[in-house]
Structure formats: structure tokens, C-alpha cells
Design a protein around this motif. Structure first.
Motif, PDB file in Angstrom:
ATOM      1  N   ARG A 147     109.360  18.971  92.887  1.00  0.00           N
ATOM      2  CA  ARG A 147     110.218  17.946  92.251  1.00  0.00           C
ATOM      3  C   ARG A 147     110.591  18.357  90.818  1.00  0.00           C
ATOM      4  NH1 ARG A 147     111.939  16.339  96.678  1.00  0.00           N
ATOM      5  NH2 ARG A 147     110.497  15.178  97.963  1.00  0.00           N
ATOM      6  N   LEU A 148     109.637  18.886  90.072  1.00  0.00           N
ATOM      7  CA  LEU A 148     109.936  19.331  88.707  1.00  0.00           C
ATOM      8  C   LEU A 148     110.934  20.488  88.728  1.00  0.00           C
ATOM      9  CD1 LEU A 148     106.407  19.162  87.027  1.00  0.00           C
ATOM     10  CD2 LEU A 148     108.332  17.597  86.707  1.00  0.00           C
ATOM     11  N   GLU A 149     110.736  21.439  89.627  1.00  0.00           N
ATOM     12  CA  GLU A 149     111.652  22.576  89.743  1.00  0.00           C
ATOM     13  C   GLU A 149     113.061  22.104  90.082  1.00  0.00           C
ATOM     14  OE1 GLU A 149     111.361  25.899  89.256  1.00  0.00           O
ATOM     15  OE2 GLU A 149     109.248  25.820  88.665  1.00  0.00           O
ATOM     16  N   GLN A 150     113.180  21.085  90.935  1.00  0.00           N
ATOM     17  CA  GLN A 150     114.492  20.542  91.285  1.00  0.00           C
ATOM     18  C   GLN A 150     115.197  19.933  90.074  1.00  0.00           C
ATOM     19  OE1 GLN A 150     113.335  17.920  94.497  1.00  0.00           O
ATOM     20  NE2 GLN A 150     113.967  19.409  96.056  1.00  0.00           N
ATOM     21  N   MET A 151     114.405  19.518  89.084  1.00  0.00           N
ATOM     22  CA  MET A 151     114.968  18.967  87.852  1.00  0.00           C
ATOM     23  C   MET A 151     115.179  20.045  86.797  1.00  0.00           C
ATOM     24  SD  MET A 151     113.025  15.312  87.463  1.00  0.00           S
ATOM     25  CE  MET A 151     111.391  15.774  88.000  1.00  0.00           C
ATOM     26  N   GLY A 152     114.904  21.291  87.147  1.00  0.00           N
ATOM     27  CA  GLY A 152     115.104  22.389  86.207  1.00  0.00           C
ATOM     28  C   GLY A 152     113.938  22.616  85.262  1.00  0.00           C
ATOM     29  N   ILE A 153     112.775  22.095  85.592  1.00  0.00           N
ATOM     30  CA  ILE A 153     111.588  22.241  84.744  1.00  0.00           C
ATOM     31  C   ILE A 153     110.709  23.334  85.339  1.00  0.00           C
ATOM     32  CG2 ILE A 153     109.521  21.068  83.887  1.00  0.00           C
ATOM     33  CD1 ILE A 153     111.194  18.436  84.047  1.00  0.00           C
ATOM     34  N   LEU A 154     110.382  24.320  84.523  1.00  0.00           N
ATOM     35  CA  LEU A 154     109.584  25.457  84.980  1.00  0.00           C
ATOM     36  C   LEU A 154     108.147  25.017  85.252  1.00  0.00           C
ATOM     37  CD1 LEU A 154     109.456  28.507  85.523  1.00  0.00           C
ATOM     38  CD2 LEU A 154     108.899  28.824  83.115  1.00  0.00           C
TER      39      LEU A 154
END
Length: 184
Positions: free
Chosen positions: A105-112
Motif C-alpha cells: 500500500r505504501l509503495e502504491q502511494m509512492g513511498i519507499l
């Protein structure tokens, strides 16, 4: 009716993961789960009725978690996530599944971010982080030794640590900077 050992082999997991899963469902152990589930199971239930039961269970967990959350703590957690250069999410067993989902979910928001469920790898990776990063440790019991050790290592190098757990007073919350309490 299979033993816990047979089931663990069949689904490719450990006996302790099955036990924790049963406890998460409200049973003391696998044997109690088998016994009470068999008593509760009604072969006449329709798929719709089964879905309603599952939905009700998860709604209860969500409602209880919302009651436990403090908005200021949650907002601080979100700020930590947004300000971190990179995020390591640690968890083993069912908490590892949650860690993987959270990372996706974080990766989908662009968060590494990266979820690690292997104990040796999480300890090694946590030593490579800095004060500009964030470690999120997930353990329902707050007693998962491998996760706690990874947090201790992260703290030694100055990395902020957040715990997501059901237990407010646990070994994990003692080593973490802050915590988010959940119901299940």
C-alpha cells in the motif's frame, strides 16, 4: 481432522503461525479451534451467510481498533511515514502478511518501503538504516523476539521505531519510540 503438524506441512507454514492464527480468531489453541469450529460449522449455511459472518467479525475488529486509536498519535505516525527516506516493515507469521500488505500500500502511494519477514534479513537491514528512516514493527503479541531484536538494532543506529501491536505493555513497546495499538 488433521493434526497441527500435518496442517503446517500441507500449507507450508509453522505450527506456531497456525497457533497464533487460531488465537487471533479467539481460540486458545489449534485443538480448541478444531473442536469449536466443528461445533459451529453448519453445512446448511449459504455462502452469503458465511460472508456475512466474516464481514461482521472484521467490522468488530475495525470498530474496536478505531476506539483504541488516538487521532494525534495516528497523525504523528502518518507524518513519520511521509518524512522517512525509506521504511522497513518487520513482521513474522500473520504479522508478516500484514507487513507485506502495508508495504504494498505504501509503495502504491509512492513511498519507499520494504517488508521483511525473514528474521536474519530484518536484523541485517535494520542495521543499515539511519535517523532519517523509519522502522515499523508489527507483532500482535508484542513478544516476537526476532522483530524485537531488529528494533533494538535499529535503535542503536538512531532509527525511529514504531510498533503496531495489541499489547500496550510488551517487550516490543518497550523498545519502540511510539506505538499504534490495534484490536486484532
Amino acid at each position: 481432522s488433521s493434526t497441527i503438524t500435518d496442517l503446517a506441512k500441507k500449507i507450508g507454514t509453522s505450527k506456531s503461525t497456525i497457533t497464533r492464527f487460531c488465537q487471533k480468531l479467539g481460540y486458545r489453541n489449534y485443538v480448541e479451534f478444531q473442536t469449536l469450529f466443528a461445533a459451529e460449522f453448519d453445512p446448511k449455511q449459504t455462502p452469503s451467510e458465511i460472508c456475512q459472518r466474516i464481514n461482521s467479525y472484521y467490522n468488530q475488529i475495525l470498530a474496536a481498533t478505531i476506539e483504541m486509536l488516538h487521532l494525534d498519535e495516528l497523525m504523528d505516525f502518518v507524518k513519520q511515514i511521509l518524512n522517512a527516506n525509506q521504511i522497513l516493515i518487520c513482521g513474522i507469521g500473520s504479522s508478516g502478511l500484514t507487513a507485506n500488505e502495508f508495504s504494498i500500500r505504501l509503495e502504491q502511494m509512492g513511498i519507499l518501503s520494504r517488508a521483511i519477514t525473514d528474521s536474519h534479513l530484518m536484523m541485517m537491514k535494520s542495521s543499515m538504516f539511519s535517523s532519517k528512516d523509519l522502522v515499523i514493527a508489527i507483532s500482535n503479541s508484542g513478544k516476537t523476539l526476532e522483530v524485537i531484536k531488529a528494533c533494538e538494532i535499529a535503535k542503536q543506529v538512531g532509527t525511529p521505531v514504531y510498533a503496531i501491536t495489541q499489547k500496550n505493555q510488551s517487550s516490543l513497546t518497550k523498545v519502540s519510540d511510539k506505538r499504534i495499538l490495534i484490536s486484532g
